[in-house]
Design a protein around this motif. Sequence first.
Motif, PDB file in Angstrom:
ATOM      1  N   ALA A   1     -16.315 -62.176   8.218  1.00 41.57           N
ATOM      2  CA  ALA A   1     -15.731 -61.400   7.120  1.00 41.57           C
ATOM      3  C   ALA A   1     -16.761 -60.387   6.642  1.00 41.57           C
ATOM      4  CB  ALA A   1     -15.324 -62.326   5.968  1.00 41.57           C
ATOM      5  N   LEU A   2     -16.276 -59.278   6.173  1.00 45.96           N
ATOM      6  CA  LEU A   2     -17.106 -58.270   5.520  1.00 45.96           C
ATOM      7  C   LEU A   2     -16.717 -58.272   4.051  1.00 45.96           C
ATOM      8  CD1 LEU A   2     -16.708 -55.334   8.093  1.00 45.96           C
ATOM      9  CD2 LEU A   2     -18.494 -57.072   8.005  1.00 45.96           C
ATOM     10  N   ASP A   3     -17.708 -58.341   3.166  1.00 47.73           N
ATOM     11  CA  ASP A   3     -17.423 -58.411   1.740  1.00 47.73           C
ATOM     12  C   ASP A   3     -18.499 -57.673   0.958  1.00 47.73           C
ATOM     13  OD1 ASP A   3     -16.130 -59.340  -0.670  1.00 47.73           O
ATOM     14  OD2 ASP A   3     -17.781 -60.779  -0.861  1.00 47.73           O
ATOM     15  N   ASP A   4     -18.122 -56.580   0.354  1.00 46.09           N
ATOM     16  CA  ASP A   4     -19.021 -55.837  -0.530  1.00 46.09           C
ATOM     17  C   ASP A   4     -20.378 -55.560   0.120  1.00 46.09           C
ATOM     18  OD1 ASP A   4     -19.658 -54.485  -2.877  1.00 46.09           O
ATOM     19  OD2 ASP A   4     -20.463 -56.289  -3.836  1.00 46.09           O
TER      20      ASP A   4
ATOM     21  N   ARG B   1     -21.685 -57.133   2.637  1.00 45.64           N
ATOM     22  CA  ARG B   1     -22.265 -58.317   3.281  1.00 45.64           C
ATOM     23  C   ARG B   1     -21.440 -58.700   4.503  1.00 45.64           C
ATOM     24  NH1 ARG B   1     -23.235 -59.993  -2.413  1.00 45.64           N
ATOM     25  NH2 ARG B   1     -20.994 -60.222  -2.500  1.00 45.64           N
TER      26      ARG B   1
ATOM     27  N   GLY C   1     -11.039 -60.899  12.328  1.00 52.08           N
ATOM     28  CA  GLY C   1     -11.882 -61.854  11.620  1.00 52.08           C
ATOM     29  C   GLY C   1     -12.273 -63.066  12.441  1.00 52.08           C
TER      30      GLY C   1
END
Length: 93
Positions: free
Chosen positions: A78-81, A83, A55
């Motif tokens: 960060a990777l989120d859903d 994104r 990260g």
Amino acid sequence: MLRPEEPRLAPPGIPPGAFDVLRFSAKESVYKAWFQVMGVYLDFQEAELDVGATGRFEARLLHPRTPGALRILRGRWALDDGRVLTAVSVPAD
């Protein structure tokens, strides 16, 4: 450091399809932070990016006018859903 002409292999834990977007977003964060401080644009080759699987990323700036405090900029990702999120910090004077 990953240079533009080198293969783009994703570190462990980063999906290969997300890695190119992650690199682009991290460099954009670096470029925008640089411009706010220096008032001049960076060329693509004037920033080398090292993306870690934890990260974090680090950018080494190669522009001839780079002051010592800005030679290395550190950021987070960060990777989120689906994104990709990136941010970079600029050291205080």
